[in-house]
Design an enzyme around this catalytic site. Structure first.
Site, PDB file in Angstrom:
ATOM      1  N   GLU A   5     -16.057  35.463  20.915  1.00  0.00           N
ATOM      2  CA  GLU A   5     -17.475  35.774  20.886  1.00  0.00           C
ATOM      3  C   GLU A   5     -17.838  36.566  19.633  1.00  0.00           C
ATOM      4  O   GLU A   5     -17.118  37.471  19.233  1.00  0.00           O
ATOM      5  CB  GLU A   5     -17.869  36.571  22.133  1.00  0.00           C
ATOM      6  CG  GLU A   5     -17.674  35.821  23.444  1.00  0.00           C
ATOM      7  CD  GLU A   5     -18.587  34.610  23.578  1.00  0.00           C
ATOM      8  OE1 GLU A   5     -19.610  34.548  22.852  1.00  0.00           O
ATOM      9  OE2 GLU A   5     -18.276  33.726  24.401  1.00  0.00           O
TER      10      GLU A   5
ATOM     11  N   CYS B 246     -18.827  39.512  31.369  1.00  0.00           N
ATOM     12  CA  CYS B 246     -18.075  39.414  30.114  1.00  0.00           C
ATOM     13  C   CYS B 246     -18.838  40.077  28.979  1.00  0.00           C
ATOM     14  O   CYS B 246     -18.275  40.867  28.210  1.00  0.00           O
ATOM     15  CB  CYS B 246     -17.776  37.950  29.793  1.00  0.00           C
ATOM     16  SG  CYS B 246     -16.673  37.156  30.990  1.00  0.00           S
TER      17      CYS B 246
END
Length: 216
Positions: free
Chosen positions: A80, A147
């Protein structure tokens, strides 16, 4: 010696499996030259998961934190790029955390920045994964669920405490075992994802190992 903390999550959303649980259990038995590996398994509870991880960071003092989670429906390993300062489960979604919490439009840190960028070598990770024949891409959204919450907490802790540590988050697809419960779900085998995590760890060591060995 670079100290690396790797986290995974327990199952959630009605599934009996979270592939990152098994990944962190197995990666801690691996040996990486110039690195010390510690792992932790987190509950899928808003805020509590982040606080447990931050407590471990404070106790262990890692140079790098690699948080791992599953993103069902994705077909590749996806480091990410950014975490956003929001906790939000859309009204139309049936998901909640494992205690039933369903926050909407809540800031993770009312005094924190809108977004925080990963400091892990995400492009190197993706390039190395592709070279190894493992599907991978940089993701520009970690969502607004647990998350993202965890990734933001890690980076915010580094920011507030002015730590030299690096940190970020990597999403893994569902494992092949999860498709038994949900046929048609895009998956990767556990062995492929474990190899991917090894590449991710080694990329971090190669990019930052010398830097932290000189400062530790």
């Amino acid at each position: 010696m670079i100290k690396i903390l790797i986290s995974g999550f327990e199952p959630f959303g009605g599934s009996s499996i979270n592939p990152t649980e098994r990944l962190v259990e197995e990666i801690r038995h691996d040996s990486f030259q110039g690195a010390e590996i510690r792992t932790i398994l987190l509950p899928v509870h808003y805020d509590e998961c982040a606080e447990i991880l931050l407590q471990e960071m404070r106790a262990y003092g890692p140079d790098a934190v690699i948080a791992c989670g599953v993103a069902g429906g994705r077909t590749a390993i996806t480091p990410e790029r950014i975490a956003v300062n929001i906790k939000d489960i859309p009204p139309e979604s049936t998901i909640s955390d494992n205690r039933g919490a369903r926050p909407q439009d809540e800031l993770i840190d009312p005094d924190g920045p809108d977004g925080l960028f990963s400091s892990l070598p995400i492009r190197l990770m993706v390039n190395r994964l592709k070279e190894a024949g493992i599907p991978a891409s940089v993701s520009n959204t970690a969502g607004t669920y647990i998350c993202n919450n965890t990734m933001y907490a890690i980076l915010n802790e580094i920011r507030i405490q002015q730590l030299t540590a690096i940190g970020g988050f990597v999403h893994f697809p569902a494992s092949t075992e999860m498709a038994v419960e949900k046929p048609g779900l895009p998956t990767l085998s556990h062995e492929t994802m474990l190899d991917a995590l090894r590449v991710i760890v080694q990329s971090t060591i190669d990019e930052y190992g010398n830097q932290f060995s000189q400062t530790s």
